[in-house]
Structures are given as C-alpha cells and as structure tokens.
Enzyme design. Structure first.
Site, mmCIF file in Angstrom:
data_model
loop_
_atom_site.group_PDB
_atom_site.id
_atom_site.type_symbol
_atom_site.label_atom_id
_atom_site.label_comp_id
_atom_site.label_asym_id
_atom_site.label_seq_id
_atom_site.Cartn_x
_atom_site.Cartn_y
_atom_site.Cartn_z
ATOM 1 N N ASP A 20 1.620 -10.551 -1.206
ATOM 2 C CA ASP A 20 0.437 -10.624 -0.334
ATOM 3 C C ASP A 20 0.523 -11.930 0.441
ATOM 4 O O ASP A 20 1.499 -12.685 0.294
ATOM 5 C CB ASP A 20 -0.868 -10.523 -1.153
ATOM 6 C CG ASP A 20 -1.952 -9.799 -0.367
ATOM 7 O OD1 ASP A 20 -2.270 -10.240 0.757
ATOM 8 O OD2 ASP A 20 -2.477 -8.783 -0.858
ATOM 9 N N HIS A 46 -0.814 -8.317 5.348
ATOM 10 C CA HIS A 46 -0.762 -9.043 4.068
ATOM 11 C C HIS A 46 0.619 -9.634 3.853
ATOM 12 O O HIS A 46 1.171 -9.584 2.751
ATOM 13 C CB HIS A 46 -1.163 -8.116 2.907
ATOM 14 C CG HIS A 46 -2.634 -7.803 2.903
ATOM 15 N ND1 HIS A 46 -3.585 -8.692 2.463
ATOM 16 C CD2 HIS A 46 -3.310 -6.703 3.313
ATOM 17 C CE1 HIS A 46 -4.792 -8.156 2.592
ATOM 18 N NE2 HIS A 46 -4.657 -6.948 3.110
ATOM 19 N N ASP A 58 -2.731 -1.530 3.966
ATOM 20 C CA ASP A 58 -4.167 -1.782 4.107
ATOM 21 C C ASP A 58 -4.458 -2.940 5.063
ATOM 22 O O ASP A 58 -3.621 -3.799 5.301
ATOM 23 C CB ASP A 58 -4.789 -2.098 2.738
ATOM 24 C CG ASP A 58 -4.120 -3.283 2.047
ATOM 25 O OD1 ASP A 58 -2.901 -3.466 2.226
ATOM 26 O OD2 ASP A 58 -4.815 -4.020 1.320
ATOM 27 N N GLU A 59 -5.660 -2.902 5.570
ATOM 28 C CA GLU A 59 -6.277 -4.011 6.312
ATOM 29 C C GLU A 59 -5.380 -4.604 7.405
ATOM 30 O O GLU A 59 -5.116 -5.801 7.443
ATOM 31 C CB GLU A 59 -6.718 -5.098 5.317
ATOM 32 C CG GLU A 59 -7.774 -4.577 4.372
ATOM 33 C CD GLU A 59 -8.280 -5.623 3.379
ATOM 34 O OE1 GLU A 59 -9.501 -5.700 3.215
ATOM 35 O OE2 GLU A 59 -7.463 -6.321 2.772
ATOM 36 N N ASP A 104 -12.817 -6.635 -9.795
ATOM 37 C CA ASP A 104 -13.152 -8.007 -9.400
ATOM 38 C C ASP A 104 -14.641 -8.093 -9.062
ATOM 39 O O ASP A 104 -15.173 -9.187 -8.895
ATOM 40 C CB ASP A 104 -12.292 -8.494 -8.219
ATOM 41 C CG ASP A 104 -12.295 -7.559 -7.014
ATOM 42 O OD1 ASP A 104 -12.613 -6.350 -7.181
ATOM 43 O OD2 ASP A 104 -11.990 -8.029 -5.903
ATOM 44 N N TRP A 143 -8.193 -7.334 -8.289
ATOM 45 C CA TRP A 143 -7.813 -8.332 -7.281
ATOM 46 C C TRP A 143 -8.187 -9.695 -7.839
ATOM 47 O O TRP A 143 -9.233 -9.842 -8.488
ATOM 48 C CB TRP A 143 -8.540 -8.060 -5.960
ATOM 49 C CG TRP A 143 -8.224 -6.708 -5.404
ATOM 50 C CD1 TRP A 143 -8.999 -5.593 -5.468
ATOM 51 C CD2 TRP A 143 -7.019 -6.315 -4.717
ATOM 52 N NE1 TRP A 143 -8.358 -4.538 -4.865
ATOM 53 C CE2 TRP A 143 -7.145 -4.948 -4.391
ATOM 54 C CE3 TRP A 143 -5.847 -6.993 -4.354
ATOM 55 C CZ2 TRP A 143 -6.157 -4.234 -3.718
ATOM 56 C CZ3 TRP A 143 -4.859 -6.282 -3.672
ATOM 57 C CH2 TRP A 143 -5.016 -4.928 -3.365
ATOM 58 N N THR A 144 -7.362 -10.708 -7.558
ATOM 59 C CA THR A 144 -7.532 -11.946 -8.329
ATOM 60 C C THR A 144 -7.854 -13.187 -7.486
ATOM 61 O O THR A 144 -7.550 -14.303 -7.901
ATOM 62 C CB THR A 144 -6.270 -12.198 -9.189
ATOM 63 O OG1 THR A 144 -5.132 -12.279 -8.313
ATOM 64 C CG2 THR A 144 -6.054 -11.100 -10.199
ATOM 65 N N GLU A 145 -8.483 -12.993 -6.330
ATOM 66 C CA GLU A 145 -8.872 -14.180 -5.553
ATOM 67 C C GLU A 145 -9.671 -15.161 -6.420
ATOM 68 O O GLU A 145 -9.458 -16.365 -6.357
ATOM 69 C CB GLU A 145 -9.741 -13.782 -4.351
ATOM 70 C CG GLU A 145 -8.980 -13.128 -3.206
ATOM 71 C CD GLU A 145 -8.940 -11.619 -3.287
ATOM 72 O OE1 GLU A 145 -9.054 -11.081 -4.410
ATOM 73 O OE2 GLU A 145 -8.805 -10.970 -2.235
HETATM 74 C C1 ACM Z 1 -7.669 -3.292 -0.623
HETATM 75 O O1 ACM Z 1 -8.623 -3.528 -1.390
HETATM 76 N N1 ACM Z 1 -7.435 -4.092 0.401
HETATM 77 C C2 ACM Z 1 -6.808 -2.156 -0.820
#
Ligand code: ACM
Length: 629
Positions: free
Chosen positions: A207, A283, A346-347, A441, A489-491
């Site tokens: 990422d 990403h 994604d995104e 998360d 997700w680990t932000e």
């Molecule tokens: C995602 O949560 N961006 C797949």
C-alpha cells in the site's frame, strides 16, 4: 457526592419491578443446543454422559502422516494429553476393540459434503469421519469439546454432530502495510482463524505506506518501499503537515521470500489458503518511491506514505509498468499457490491519469470512454496475465467500473451493491462490506473508553447479523456469493495487542456467518451461551480481546422506581463489578453475586455502572444504566 456507596444503601425490594431487563432473567436457564461449539454446527444431537479420556485412551488413525492427524497429535501433546497414536493399517480391524479409542476415520464409505465431518462421541469411544479439511474441522470441534480435568485426563461430552460449511470462502484480511506485523503475529492470526474454521487469509501486502514482500527482481521495492520516515499521530482532523503531527519515528518491515514460504506452509498445515494482495493501480506510493519511472510524472518526488487516506500517486499504464507488474506477480505466484491472486483496484481517484498526456492518448488510441475505462483496461490486462498462469484475480468492487474483466472475482466492500451487480453479471463475489459490520477497524461500541480507531461502528451483534446473500438475488445469482470476509485495516492499529482487541471477538461472529446455516444462527445463544467459554479459552491461549459488557447490561436509561438487574460475566470464570454512584467501577467495588435490586427514590436517579473483569485481568469498558423515577 455518591448517591449510593454500599450494598447497605441499595434497598432490597421483594417484589422488584423487572421492566426493561426482562430478557436477562432467562440467563443460564436456556440450554445451549450447540454444545458450546463456535461456529454452531449444522446438526447437533446432544447425548448423555461423557467420554473419559485417560492415559490409556488410544488414538486410532488411518494415516499418521496426514497433516490433520499430525496437528491433533501435536495438540494432545501440548495439552498434556499424551497418548499413543496407532496406525489402523497395523492392526486387525476385526479384532481391534474401539473401546476407549478416538478413531480418526478417513477411509469410510459414503458421501460427505466438502469440508464436512461427522463426530460421534459415546461414553466408550469417539469416532470422527472426514477427509482433508473436513477431518481438520472435526478435530477443531473435538478440541473445543475436550475439557482437561487432571494431568493426562479429560472429558468429552457425548453427542453426535454432522457438520459442513455454508460458504466455500471464509476469509480474514490483514493490512500489514499501514503497520507491519511480524511472522509470529501472522502465525498467531492464522492459528485463531483455524480454530474457527476460517480458510482464506487475505494478506494485504502493499500500500502507500509500505511495501512488505521481497521481490528479487526489484529489490528497491523493499530497500526503499518498506520504510517510511515517520507516521501521522492520531486521527487526521483536516489535513495538517505540521511537524508536530508526526511521530518522527521511522517505521518499516517486510517479509523475505523464505518467511513467506514458512507462513504459506504454516497456513496450509491448518487448511488455510493465503490470498496475497498486490494493490494497483492506486495505493502505490511506496512502489513509486522505489521506482518513480512507473508513474505518469517521474520528475515528481515520491515518498513512502506517512499519512492515511487516498493518494493520487498512481502507476502509469505504460508497457514498461505492465512488464514490471507481470514480473512481480510471477514472483508472487511462485510464492503463493493460491488459486486467487488479489490485485486491489480500489480507490483510484485518477488525478494523475487526468493530468497525463500519455493517458489521454492511450484512452483515445484504445477507444476507451474515460479514466474509468482506463482502469478497466489496466485490470483486464493484469487479469489476463494472472489467468494465463492458471490463477484467478480478485479485485475490490471498483473493478466493476468501466467493465469487469473476464473471470474476475469481486470483493464487495462499499456495501452490497458491487456484490449484487457482479453476481448478476455471473461473476463470483465475496462479501466484505463495512456497512455489514465487517470492517474490524471500526469501533465496537460508542463508549469514550474505546481505543482510537478510524471511526465507523461495528458492534458484535451487527457483525453477527450480517447476511452475505442479498435477497434481491435469484437462486442462480445467489450461488455466485462464494463467501464472506472481514477486513482489518491497520492505520490506527500499531500493535498485536490492539489488533487482537479489534478482531476478537468479532472474528468468532464472522466465523458463524461463514459457516452456520442461517436458520440456526442465533445471536443470543452465541453471545450469552457460547462466547463466554470461548473468550476464557482465548485468554488461556494468550490472545487479547475486547471484553464484552456483562451479559444483560446495556447502556440505557429506564424510568421507574424498582429494578432487578440480573447480570452474568461475559467471560467464563470472570466477575462482574458494579457501582451505584455513577463512578467507574473497579475491582474494589461491589462484586455481583446475585441479582441486584434497586429502588430509586421519587424524583431521584440511580446511575448503575458495571464491568466484566476476566480471570486474566482484562476489563470491559463500563456500561451505564441510568434509572430515573
Ligand atoms: C478498501 O477498504 N479500500 C477496500
């Protein structure tokens, strides 16, 4: 000033009013039909009595080399239940008594559903039938039922179980880019997935904030891309680049190919497939920090991301970029035997593509509609390459935009709609929507005592009650929903302890969604009858978890003069502590032993607060019940 300080001041009322908390009164009276097993099996018939496991018990097996058998033998050894494992091929079946044996039968005749097993526990013997993963899952069930009593001995309650999963794909995702997690933690994650019959580990390896997998042909991916100079502190409330808003501490890490190999084998021994994700075309800031020539603007200075959010540092869809990606994916496919290879998608906010003359020309020459069409062109080329190696791609649901690549599997994360659209187009889908409580998360309660998180709201009950098969799909389309997954997700998750807090106990709810038929899913049975024992077990195995509120307690305000509060610790062996003065309860406060009867003076208020404390010293956030008269 405290309104009430001690038991003395809480007046006992014989005919206490039980409004609002009525459901609690059934606690302990209901008999769990699932023998405590998570995920609840398809069919359970409880027997009478128990099998007594002793040092004389023989484990009979058809094939001692089988990985499920080896796993069970290792479990028995570690549990201090050392026993002799006898190879069925070495004994005369006609003369062999099955008394006081546990027979792991893999050579039975008759049908068994994929990944299914049958377990019969009588007071004089145990028989487990299953093949491959089915045998492994039967062993997991057996391990949940074995209650060690004294060294070398245990009891197993009698019963017959027939079981198989609802979905073929039961997944957990882990983001190791935003924060790196070491090999030991990854194995611990795999261990708990196996305990709860989850079978696909989606490993988010790349990422913006870090590239975490060694690629021999492109060493700078890890030399440069696996390290960031610093990390944004706290929640980003508006963009701030002030130096004080960063921790000024480098963060990094990656897995060597040898480590990946070790983890792939570790997972395989537990019937877990690893789906690696190489996220593209967005990403990719970490990748561009290493190889800026893969961007549309190589003159720009790229660095490994230090903040969260969506970047517009994208791969440029040149032939050189595709060549590099094919090389990377080839190494990834050599490392991971998975049928599925996740390519992200994604995104993509596509700003850098919009600015690029190359992209505008490519859109025109390929007769694409716009940048969405370019994304689709990108994914289709990658999908074709992956498929040419006999694998199948998975992408996040954005890969639907601009046209879905042939054979691609869609992971529906922005609600169910991507999954619905893809299954209507005849594509397989995996449901993993944040709106369905599957983003682990997200915060688990509204209490200010919850640790910092990205936001969202995914309490256990919401995760549990998610239905992965939308009703709008017809029978044929429904078959395309191959499974369900939750994402971590680990932000805001930098440590193993916090990761465990976030995925437990929600992973157990997910396991039941993925495995158990809808008709027998029952949140109350799950959360009040079975979960407490599992949490005690997880604590013994060294896992952290979010301790649920005492069973029967819910943040609420009630009107009335008399109340009876019946509670139960949410973790077996734990205790409920409470205060009636509105203060945060501690282990020095009142300990719950019998239903608490409370009288609220006319015009007054009683603020009752309670926690569960576990045998290992964990505490729940406190629950507040306000009673007003
Ligand atoms: C995602 O949560 N961006 C797949």
């Amino acid at each position: 000033m405290y309104q009430y300080k001690s038991k003395r001041t809480v007046r006992t009322v014989a005919a206490a009013c039980t409004m609002a908390l009525m459901p609690l009164l059934a606690l302990g009276q209901k008999n769990d039909p699932n023998m405590g097993i998570v995920p609840a099996p398809v069919s359970v018939s409880k027997g009478k009595g128990e099998f007594k496991y002793s040092p004389e018990t023989i484990v009979l097996v058809d094939s001692p080399e089988h990985k499920a058998v080896k796993f069970f033998a290792e479990y028995l050894r570690k549990a201090g239940l050392a026993t002799s494992v006898t190879d069925m091929r070495t004994v005369d079946r006609n003369k062999m008594s099955l008394k006081n044996t546990i027979y792991l039968n893999m050579t039975f005749s008759g049908d068994m559903k994929p990944e299914g097993y049958e377990l019969k526990i009588n007071d004089d013997g145990v028989e487990l039938k299953g093949h491959g993963a089915g045998m492994f899952y039967g062993i997991q069930t057996l391990m949940q039922l074995i209650k060690p009593t004294s060294p070398g001995s245990a009891t197993i309650p009698c019963g017959n179980i027939r079981d198989f999963p609802r979905f073929a794909y039961r997944g957990m995702h882990l983001d190791v880019s935003r924060h790196f997690f070491d090999v030991d933690f990854v194995k611990k994650y795999i261990d708990v997935m196996a305990m709860y019959k989850l079978n696909n580990f989606h490993w988010h390896l790349t990422d913006d904030q870090g590239w975490r997998v060694e690629i021999k042909k492109y060493p700078k991916l890890t030399e440069v891309g696996s390290k960031r100079a610093q990390t944004r502190i706290g929640r980003e409330a508006g963009a701030s680049n002030a130096p004080s808003s960063f921790d000024n501490t480098p963060h990094g890490g990656f897995y060597t190919q040898d480590q990946i190999n070790e983890i792939v084998n570790y997972a395989s021994a537990r019937y877990i497939n690893i789906v690696p994700e190489i996220d593209m075309p967005g990403h990719t800031a970490a990748m561009l920090a290493a190889y800026p020539e893969l961007s549309c603007d190589p003159s720009k200075k790229y660095k490994v991301g230090e903040k969260w959010g969506v970047y517009d540092d994208f791969l440029c869809p040149t032939e050189e970029t595709f060549k590099v990606l094919y090389d990377i994916l080839n190494e990834v496919m050599d490392m991971f035997p998975s049928k599925y290879i996740h390519i992200g998608g994604d995104e993509c906010n596509k700003a850098s593509w919009k600015r690029s003359q190359f992209c505008r020309d490519l859109i025109a020459s390929q007769k694409l509609m716009n940048e969405e069409g370019l994304q689709s062109y990108f994914i289709a080329k990658i999908a074709k390459h992956v498929q040419s190696q006999g694998r199948q791609v998975i992408g996040w649901d954005e890969i639907l935009e601009g046209g879905l690549a042939q054979g691609a599997v869609v992971m529906s994360w922005r609600g169910d709609k991507g999954g619905i659209a893809a299954s209507q187009l005849g594509h397989d889908v995996i449901m993993t929507p944040g709106s369905g409580g599957l983003y682990f998360d997200h915060v688990q309660s509204k209490s200010p005592q919850e640790p910092l998180s990205i936001g969202g709201f995914a309490p256990l009950e919401k995760t549990y009650n998610y239905n992965p098969v939308p009703e709008v799909l017809n029978k044929e389309q429904q078959k395309h929903v191959i499974g369900v997954q939750a994402n971590l997700w680990t932000e805001y998750i930098a440590t193993p302890g916090k990761a465990e807090y976030m995925f437990l106990p929600r992973m157990l709810a997910l396991s039941e969604t993925g495995w158990t038929p809808t008709q027998i899913r029952d949140y109350e049975d799950f959360s009040t009858q079975r979960l407490p024992g599992h949490l005690a077990r997880l604590e013994k195995f060294g896992y952290n978890f979010r301790v649920p509120a005492p069973i029967g307690a819910k943040d609420t305000t009630m009107k009335g003069g008399k109340f009876t509060l019946e509670l139960k610790p949410s973790v077996e062996g734990g205790k409920v502590y409470y205060s009636v003065d509105g203060n945060e309860p501690t282990e020095n406060d009142l300990v719950y032993t019998t239903p608490v009867e409370i009288t609220v003076p006319e015009g007054g208020t009683v603020v009752f607060r309670c926690i569960t404390a576990t045998p290992g010293g964990k505490r729940s956030v406190s629950t507040t019940i306000k009673m007003e008269n």
